[in-house]
Design a protein around this motif. Structure first.
Motif, mmCIF file in Angstrom:
data_model
loop_
_atom_site.group_PDB
_atom_site.id
_atom_site.type_symbol
_atom_site.label_atom_id
_atom_site.label_comp_id
_atom_site.label_asym_id
_atom_site.label_seq_id
_atom_site.Cartn_x
_atom_site.Cartn_y
_atom_site.Cartn_z
ATOM 1 N N ILE A 108 0.857 -1.184 0.000
ATOM 2 C CA ILE A 108 0.000 0.000 0.000
ATOM 3 C C ILE A 108 0.889 1.229 0.000
ATOM 4 C CG2 ILE A 108 -1.659 1.364 1.327
ATOM 5 C CD1 ILE A 108 -2.859 -1.191 2.350
ATOM 6 N N ALA A 109 0.578 2.174 -0.882
ATOM 7 C CA ALA A 109 1.291 3.450 -0.945
ATOM 8 C C ALA A 109 0.252 4.560 -0.777
ATOM 9 C CB ALA A 109 2.025 3.590 -2.270
ATOM 10 N N SER A 110 0.283 5.229 0.368
ATOM 11 C CA SER A 110 -0.753 6.193 0.727
ATOM 12 C C SER A 110 -0.149 7.536 1.096
ATOM 13 C CB SER A 110 -1.573 5.666 1.913
ATOM 14 O OG SER A 110 -2.437 6.655 2.425
ATOM 15 N N ALA A 111 -0.907 8.599 0.825
ATOM 16 C CA ALA A 111 -0.487 9.931 1.238
ATOM 17 C C ALA A 111 -0.618 10.142 2.734
ATOM 18 C CB ALA A 111 -1.305 10.991 0.493
ATOM 19 N N GLY A 112 -1.363 9.283 3.414
ATOM 20 C CA GLY A 112 -1.591 9.450 4.850
ATOM 21 C C GLY A 112 -0.429 8.969 5.690
ATOM 22 N N PRO A 113 -0.385 9.413 6.948
ATOM 23 C CA PRO A 113 0.656 8.926 7.867
ATOM 24 C C PRO A 113 0.483 7.442 8.175
ATOM 25 C CG PRO A 113 -0.497 10.858 8.758
ATOM 26 C CD PRO A 113 -1.281 10.384 7.581
ATOM 27 N N LEU A 114 1.562 6.797 8.573
ATOM 28 C CA LEU A 114 1.494 5.369 8.883
ATOM 29 C C LEU A 114 0.506 5.076 10.005
ATOM 30 C CD1 LEU A 114 5.265 4.381 8.608
ATOM 31 C CD2 LEU A 114 3.394 3.512 7.185
ATOM 32 N N LYS A 115 0.405 5.952 10.994
ATOM 33 C CA LYS A 115 -0.531 5.739 12.102
ATOM 34 C C LYS A 115 -1.956 5.649 11.582
ATOM 35 C CE LYS A 115 -2.136 7.731 16.483
ATOM 36 N NZ LYS A 115 -1.966 8.855 17.446
ATOM 37 N N LYS A 116 -2.310 6.554 10.693
ATOM 38 C CA LYS A 116 -3.656 6.539 10.113
ATOM 39 C C LYS A 116 -3.855 5.298 9.265
ATOM 40 C CE LYS A 116 -6.522 8.843 6.708
ATOM 41 N NZ LYS A 116 -6.473 9.693 5.517
ATOM 42 N N MET A 117 -2.847 4.924 8.477
ATOM 43 C CA MET A 117 -2.952 3.735 7.637
ATOM 44 C C MET A 117 -3.214 2.492 8.492
ATOM 45 S SD MET A 117 0.233 4.528 5.029
ATOM 46 C CE MET A 117 0.113 2.953 4.171
ATOM 47 N N ARG A 118 -2.444 2.334 9.549
ATOM 48 C CA ARG A 118 -2.608 1.139 10.399
ATOM 49 C C ARG A 118 -3.962 1.148 11.098
ATOM 50 N NH1 ARG A 118 3.261 1.792 11.506
ATOM 51 N NH2 ARG A 118 4.288 0.061 10.435
ATOM 52 N N ASN A 133 4.445 -4.181 4.111
ATOM 53 C CA ASN A 133 4.586 -3.347 2.921
ATOM 54 C C ASN A 133 3.626 -2.155 2.942
ATOM 55 O OD1 ASN A 133 6.627 -4.991 1.812
ATOM 56 N ND2 ASN A 133 5.093 -6.393 0.998
ATOM 57 N N LEU A 134 3.809 -1.280 3.932
ATOM 58 C CA LEU A 134 3.028 -0.052 4.061
ATOM 59 C C LEU A 134 3.962 1.130 3.805
ATOM 60 C CD1 LEU A 134 1.053 -0.819 7.352
ATOM 61 C CD2 LEU A 134 0.409 -1.391 4.994
ATOM 62 N N PHE A 135 3.611 1.953 2.838
ATOM 63 C CA PHE A 135 4.484 3.050 2.412
ATOM 64 C C PHE A 135 3.708 4.363 2.464
ATOM 65 C CE2 PHE A 135 5.562 -0.882 0.196
ATOM 66 C CZ PHE A 135 6.855 -1.081 0.681
ATOM 67 N N SER A 136 4.282 5.338 3.167
ATOM 68 C CA SER A 136 3.600 6.609 3.410
ATOM 69 C C SER A 136 4.370 7.775 2.815
ATOM 70 C CB SER A 136 3.443 6.832 4.917
ATOM 71 O OG SER A 136 3.089 8.170 5.206
ATOM 72 N N SER A 137 3.632 8.728 2.253
ATOM 73 C CA SER A 137 4.260 9.959 1.768
ATOM 74 C C SER A 137 4.992 10.686 2.879
ATOM 75 C CB SER A 137 3.197 10.886 1.165
ATOM 76 O OG SER A 137 2.755 10.409 -0.079
ATOM 77 N N TYR A 138 4.519 10.541 4.107
ATOM 78 C CA TYR A 138 5.157 11.231 5.227
ATOM 79 C C TYR A 138 6.542 10.670 5.524
ATOM 80 C CZ TYR A 138 0.997 13.928 6.345
ATOM 81 O OH TYR A 138 -0.046 14.826 6.292
ATOM 82 N N VAL A 139 6.789 9.436 5.124
ATOM 83 C CA VAL A 139 8.111 8.837 5.319
ATOM 84 C C VAL A 139 9.067 9.296 4.224
ATOM 85 C CG1 VAL A 139 9.407 6.679 5.404
ATOM 86 C CG2 VAL A 139 7.199 6.858 6.570
#
Length: 214
Positions: A108-118, A133-139
């Motif tokens: 998953i590649a999301s613009a949201g922060p990892l906390k929100k994704m999880r 495999n969680l990928f965030s724009s914030y990272v």
């Protein structure tokens, strides 16, 4: 319309909000709820800013209402989103069953922060199907339509860009995939209209996902 080249696909990279989980209007409604003098509704924000990063949407809201939002607005906003998610968030119908039936590595590649994704993936029971495999724009500190997030996801998972298929619901996400040299597939759920001018591959229901084994 350019058809999908199924023989090239080795990896799936999903967007999250509006693609796997039906969160888009909840996220946008949170702007309306936390900015009382905003006269836009969630549908207006979706039509004009779907897939845009938070800072851009905040800038446009501030221009529209003629004042600055509080310095801690992002914290206020994200706390309210979490409440709305706890109350109402659902995965799209058949998303989990489809994911499990697809014989490809996935992320998953999301613009949201990892906390929100999880949080959203945990609420909907999908987290176990995508970690780690969680990928965030914030990272990576880069937001769609720039291709960096998708390129980072592909490299981390060990796939060439041309071997990846991106599943997105927004024009900025599709543009990011195109710039990354990846194939793309638009999720356009029932009741939604495809973006103006889009003539690429799309699907409405996960039960009809193009790559499902026959």
């Amino acid at each position: 319309m350019q058809p999908l080249d199924l023989n090239r696909i080795e990896c799936l990279i999903f967007d999250l909000d509006g693609t796997l989980v039906d969160s888009e209007l909840l996220c946008l409604q949170a702007y309306c709820d936390t900015v009382p003098d905003l006269d836009w509704d969630a549908n207006y924000i979706a039509a004009h800013f779907r897939g845009n990063k938070l800072n851009h949407i905040v800038e446009q809201i501030e221009k529209h209402i003629g004042r600055s939002l509080p310095e801690n607005f992002e914290e206020i906003y994200r706390a309210h989103v979490a409440v709305l998610f706890d109350e109402s968030l659902q995965p799209f119908p058949d998303a989990e069953e489809t994911i499990l039936a697809l014989p490809y590595p996935r992320g998953i590649a999301s613009a949201g922060p990892l906390k929100k994704m999880r949080h959203s993936l945990g609420l909907t029971g999908l987290l176990k199907h995508f970690e780690p495999n969680l990928f965030s724009s914030y990272v990576v500190q880069s937001w769609k339509p720039e291709p960096d997030l998708f390129l980072h996801a592909a490299k981390t998972m060990g796939f060439a860009p041309e071997a990846c298929l991106v599943i997105e619901d927004s024009t900025v996400g599709i543009e990011a995939a195109r710039r990354a040299g990846m194939q793309y597939l638009l999720h356009c759920p029932d009741g939604h209209e495809a973006p103006a001018g889009y003539d690429g591959p799309s699907f409405r229901r996960y039960a009809d996902f193009p790559l499902l084994p026959k």
